[in-house]
Design an enzyme around this catalytic site. Structure first.
Site, PDB file in Angstrom:
ATOM      1  N   THR A  40       0.808  -1.037  -0.030  1.00 15.43           N
ATOM      2  CA  THR A  40       0.173   0.017   0.106  1.00 15.43           C
ATOM      3  C   THR A  40       0.846   1.267  -0.002  1.00 15.43           C
ATOM      4  OG1 THR A  40      -0.114  -0.531   2.417  1.00 15.43           O
ATOM      5  CG2 THR A  40      -2.021  -1.117   0.869  1.00 15.43           C
ATOM      6  N   HIS A  45       7.440   0.336   6.657  1.00 13.65           N
ATOM      7  CA  HIS A  45       7.753   1.014   7.906  1.00 13.65           C
ATOM      8  C   HIS A  45       8.219   0.043   8.943  1.00 13.65           C
ATOM      9  CE1 HIS A  45       3.837  -0.017   9.503  1.00 13.65           C
ATOM     10  NE2 HIS A  45       3.431   0.622   8.602  1.00 13.65           N
ATOM     11  N   HIS A  48       6.402  -3.220   9.953  1.00 14.32           N
ATOM     12  CA  HIS A  48       6.533  -4.457   9.143  1.00 14.32           C
ATOM     13  C   HIS A  48       7.662  -5.294   9.910  1.00 14.32           C
ATOM     14  CE1 HIS A  48       4.472  -1.923   6.281  1.00 14.32           C
ATOM     15  NE2 HIS A  48       3.599  -2.686   6.369  1.00 14.32           N
ATOM     16  N   LYS A  82      -8.279  -3.010  11.291  1.00 19.35           N
ATOM     17  CA  LYS A  82      -8.497  -1.794  10.850  1.00 19.35           C
ATOM     18  C   LYS A  82     -10.118  -1.485  11.261  1.00 19.35           C
ATOM     19  CE  LYS A  82      -5.150  -2.080   7.776  1.00 19.35           C
ATOM     20  NZ  LYS A  82      -4.616  -3.153   8.080  1.00 19.35           N
ATOM     21  N   ARG A  86      -9.981   0.386   3.547  1.00 20.50           N
ATOM     22  CA  ARG A  86      -8.600   1.215   2.977  1.00 20.50           C
ATOM     23  C   ARG A  86      -9.026   1.617   1.342  1.00 20.50           C
ATOM     24  NH1 ARG A  86      -4.270  -3.603   2.982  1.00 20.50           N
ATOM     25  NH2 ARG A  86      -4.100  -2.541   5.025  1.00 20.50           N
ATOM     26  N   GLN A 178      -6.719 -14.588   0.806  1.00 15.44           N
ATOM     27  CA  GLN A 178      -5.426 -14.830   1.611  1.00 15.44           C
ATOM     28  C   GLN A 178      -5.341 -16.616   1.644  1.00 15.44           C
ATOM     29  OE1 GLN A 178      -4.339 -12.390   4.877  1.00 15.44           O
ATOM     30  NE2 GLN A 178      -3.129 -14.073   5.846  1.00 15.44           N
ATOM     31  N   ASP A 199      -2.758 -10.432  14.287  1.00 16.42           N
ATOM     32  CA  ASP A 199      -3.718  -9.907  13.945  1.00 16.42           C
ATOM     33  C   ASP A 199      -4.441 -10.718  12.653  1.00 16.42           C
ATOM     34  OD1 ASP A 199      -1.839  -9.051  12.631  1.00 16.42           O
ATOM     35  OD2 ASP A 199      -3.015  -7.137  11.859  1.00 16.42           O
ATOM     36  N   LYS A 236       0.982   2.157  20.312  1.00 13.42           N
ATOM     37  CA  LYS A 236       1.189   1.494  19.068  1.00 13.42           C
ATOM     38  C   LYS A 236       2.799   1.572  18.742  1.00 13.42           C
ATOM     39  CE  LYS A 236      -0.617   0.583  14.496  1.00 13.42           C
ATOM     40  NZ  LYS A 236      -1.655   0.614  13.666  1.00 13.42           N
ATOM     41  N   LYS A 239       4.780   4.342  15.586  1.00 13.55           N
ATOM     42  CA  LYS A 239       4.096   5.820  15.337  1.00 13.55           C
ATOM     43  C   LYS A 239       4.774   6.823  16.106  1.00 13.55           C
ATOM     44  CE  LYS A 239       0.683   4.593  12.851  1.00 13.55           C
ATOM     45  NZ  LYS A 239      -0.149   5.427  11.494  1.00 13.55           N
ATOM     46  N   THR A 240       5.171   7.949  15.489  1.00  8.57           N
ATOM     47  CA  THR A 240       5.475   9.028  16.354  1.00  8.57           C
ATOM     48  C   THR A 240       4.388  10.042  16.107  1.00  8.57           C
ATOM     49  OG1 THR A 240       6.880   9.862  14.639  1.00  8.57           O
ATOM     50  CG2 THR A 240       7.814   8.482  16.026  1.00  8.57           C
TER      51      THR A 240
END
Length: 433
Positions: A40, A45, A48, A82, A86, A178, A199, A236, A239-240
């Site tokens: 995506t 990041h 992953h 989610k 998306r 999947q 998840d 999480k 994330k910043t």
């Protein structure tokens, strides 16, 4: 003697759920295993990274890793974890993203080895693009009941969640798509194990069930997940305030990447160094002991930041990040500042008060530039003079001795910036507009 993959994951804190029989299979033979990622974006990041490190450990334990880029599933979106559907991507964007991701993953896995366990990358768009809906309904849909699909936690969360959008049919079929990936890789590549984040457990077990129902109970397929990584405060990971920490240097500079790891808490550093590096247990235990003896030296954070930056970027990038880290509060020269690329320079001084200045306002005394209406550098001209005479003022990290010295274009960093220092910790950035 092949290293035990499951044991490796256990001591690293990287094992969440595992299907019975998985460990026995891994001890018995070289196992082909896959992990999926959705293309995506044109970069992974650090969220992953746990999955990618699982593949790295798998290959190092003598097994064969496959990374599946979900070109087809990326066009649909996965409801797991989610709260909203998306955006869907076009084929050209997906291909671009896939190529960029492969380049990044090649730093972790060996795609070029002559060994039978060399890494492979596949894209499920290749086998899904010509699959008709009728064919899919006959070949896949008839094997899995709606009751079975509805019972999945990811589906239940979306149906009973706060989102009023519900769950589209497109997303509902995601677990079948999947699942079919696993069946396809099982038949075409002898892939018997799927890896993923916790998840994904529901989607992964749908795959093992589809293989069993399609090919018979003797067809053995397994699933293994890693925990979803969080920070010690439960927030999480990765994330910043400014968003994700990306592996692509154009999205997150190596300096900012290095700083992220350098600034994690002691508890997180102890967990992360096991998950995000390939250091062995003996080395990590020694580092933990050294850190606990003197936490102020931040031994764990420094080693963690070095190892991950080196793995994702390069030795040169790491050296630059370490040097840049010393610029803010350490000794540096205008020359050192000039060597930085613009984004790294701005990252270092992120949060510093900024002022704009016109090019025609140069060629004036220092005091005229830094004291004036709308500027909060010095309270007055007299205060500026006093601080300069006391040796407490710098221009581009170099002390100035005369408060009325001319500031010219030659003083600019990158022909654009002036960095004013007041005292040891106060900086102000002037940008030519």
């Amino acid at each position: 003697m092949r290293k035990n993959f499951v044991e490796e994951l256990k001591w690293r804190g990287m094992l969440a759920q595992i299907m019975p029989g998985t460990e026995e299979l891994l001890e018995k033979e070289m196992v082909t295993a896959y992990l999926g990622t959705d293309p995506t974006a044109d970069s992974l990041h650090i969220g992953h990274l746990c999955g990618i490190m699982m593949l790295r450990h798998l290959q190092r334990c003598g097994h064969k890793p496959i990374i599946l880029v979900g070109g087809a599933t990326g066009m649909i979106g996965d409801p797991s974890g989610k709260s909203q559907e998306r955006n869907l991507l076009d084929a050209e964007t997906l291909y671009h993203n896939q190529e960029a991701i492969k380049k990044q993953v090649a730093k972790f896995l060996d795609f070029n080895a002559n060994e039978p366990n060399k890494a492979e990358m596949v894209n499920n768009y290749d086998w899904m693009k010509d699959f008709t809906f009728l064919e899919f309904a006959r070949k896949v849909g008839k094997h899995i009941t709606v009751n079975y699909m509805m019972a999945k936690e990811s589906v239940q969360q979306r149906l009973n969640g706060t989102s009023h959008d519900g769950l589209s049919f497109t997303e509902f079929t995601y677990q079948l798509l999947q699942g079919y990936d696993f069946l396809h890789l099982y038949q075409e590549k002898g892939c018997k194990l799927q890896l993923g984040g916790n998840d994904q457990w529901g989607n992964m077990t749908t795959g093992t069930e589809l293989i069993r129902r399609t090919l018979g109970s003797e067809a053995e397929a397994f699933a293994l997940t890693c925990p979803l990584i969080t920070k010690a405060d439960g927030k999480k990971f990765g994330k910043t305030e400014s968003g994700n920490i990306w592996l692509d240097r154009n999205r997150t500079t190596p300096y900012k990447f290095y700083q992220f790891w350098l600034n994690v808490s002691d508890d997180d550093a102890e967990r992360y160094i096991k998950i995000f590096t390939s250091l062995d247990k003996e080395t990590i235990d020694a580092l933990v002991a050294e850190h606990k003896a003197d936490p102020g030296r931040r031994t764990l954070q420094k080693r963690l930041a070095e190892e991950v930056t080196l793995m994702v970027h390069s030795r040169e990038d790491l050296d630059m990040a370490i040097e840049a880290s010393g610029i803010l509060f350490g000794k540096a020269t205008k020359d050192a500042l000039s060597k930085l690329d613009e984004q790294t320079f701005l990252d270092i001084f992120d949060g510093v008060p900024c002022y704009n200045i016109r090019r025609e306002d140069l060629n004036r005394p220092f005091v005229d530039i830094v004291v004036g209406e709308g500027l909060d550098v010095f309270p007055s001209r007299g205060e500026c003079r006093k601080m300069v005479q006391g040796g407490g003022v710098s221009l581009n990290k170099e002390k100035i001795s005369a408060f009325d010295r001319l500031v010219t274009a030659d003083d600019l960093i990158g022909n654009k910036y002036l960095l004013i220092g007041r005292g040891k910790k106060n900086y102000f950035l002037f940008t030519i507009k």
